[in-house]
Design an enzyme around this catalytic site. Structure first.
Site, PDB file in Angstrom:
ATOM      1  N   ASP A   4      42.020  28.969  39.602  1.00 60.22           N
ATOM      2  CA  ASP A   4      40.792  28.493  40.243  1.00 60.22           C
ATOM      3  C   ASP A   4      39.639  28.368  39.249  1.00 60.22           C
ATOM      4  OD1 ASP A   4      42.291  28.603  42.510  1.00 60.22           O
ATOM      5  OD2 ASP A   4      41.269  30.315  43.400  1.00 60.22           O
TER       6      ASP A   4
ATOM      7  N   ASP B 175      44.417  31.110  34.110  1.00 58.66           N
ATOM      8  CA  ASP B 175      43.899  31.302  35.459  1.00 58.66           C
ATOM      9  C   ASP B 175      43.972  29.947  36.175  1.00 58.66           C
ATOM     10  OD1 ASP B 175      42.333  32.419  37.647  1.00 58.66           O
ATOM     11  OD2 ASP B 175      40.617  31.348  36.796  1.00 58.66           O
TER      12      ASP B 175
END
Length: 265
Positions: free
Chosen positions: A17, A15
């Site tokens: 963020d 991922d």
């Protein structure tokens, strides 16, 4: 960290963020759009508030829906060529200085093992691909935005790559590459990525939100805790190395990584 299994590829999904990058990468894009005078001050003030709240509280379904809508609005009419140039500048000025050193080191370790490293993110593909390329990663799966006559229309081309949609995209990539999910890895901070983390045999949670932390404890998943001090130290190291290089070569060196993207205080 297992090596590639008998010629079968091993994939590591990251991922972006709050996992690879501290805070929301879309805010960095908003800053770049403002600097290029493509959006208004009101847009960036609103995005800044959402970014600060996101870093403190993590993701929230209502806030994500609003951010998605706003993101679609602000890129409408921007040409693909202009966005490509802007994305490179956004990476250099804003995103790179916010990369978690520990997570980036993990990605490099996977690459050294011969694994493929893929970003899987709601971040627009045009920015996610710049991040992946700049870090030397294999590639990126991100939200795709529709283009007509060389410009963005403000509409998604497919699903917003969030939650279950990340798992769907990752599953399709596993099928295309022939990778065994049991030997693959995934890293995330958000409860929304439980489907992605559950897809692989080696899930790792990074600075998890409350929901993911509870799930990880119950499932026995390992947890990484990162401190903002590591990013500050990385920035100091970049400045120090640039200063030393400048001294050796007898001239000034501009360090774009100097610029903090974090609100003061």
């Amino acid at each position: 960290m297992a090596d590639e299994q008998a010629g079968t590829p091993v994939l590591a999904f990251f991922d972006v963020d709050n996992t690879l990058v501290h805070g929301a990468s879309a805010f960095h894009l908003v800053r770049g759009l403002r600097a290029a005078r493509l959006i208004t001050l009101r847009d960036i003030v609103s995005a800044g508030w959402k970014h600060a709240r996101f870093k403190v509280r993590g993701e929230n379904d209502r806030h994500l829906a609003a951010a998605q809508t706003r993101g679609l609005e602000v890129i409408t009419g921007i040409t693909v060529a202009d966005m490509a140039a802007l994305s490179d500048d956004v990476w250099a000025r804003h995103t790179e200085p916010s990369v978690w050193p520990e997570t980036a080191a993990l990605a490099r370790e996977h690459l050294a093992k011969g694994h493929q490293v893929w970003l899987v993110t709601a971040t627009p593909t045009f920015l996610a691909e710049v991040i992946a390329r700049s870090l030397g990663l294999t590639g990126a799966l991100g939200s795709v935005f529709e283009v007509e006559d060389g410009a963005y229309t403000g509409r998604l081309d497919g699903a917003f790559l969030h939650g279950e949609h990340k798992a769907v995209a990752a599953r399709a990539l596993l099928a295309r590459t022939g990778a065994d999910p049991a030997h693959c890895w995934a890293y995330s901070d958000s409860r929304h990525d439980i489907p992605l983390l559950s897809l692989v045999g080696n899930p790792v949670v990074v600075n998890p939100d409350q929901g993911l932390a509870a799930h990880a404890r119950a499932a026995g998943w390992p947890t990484m805790r990162l401190q903002r001090a590591s990013i500050r130290e990385a920035r100091r190291r970049v400045r120090r190395e640039a200063s030393e290089a400048s001294s050796r070569h007898g001239g000034p060196t501009t360090v774009r990584g100097d610029q903090s993207t974090e609100p003061s205080g």
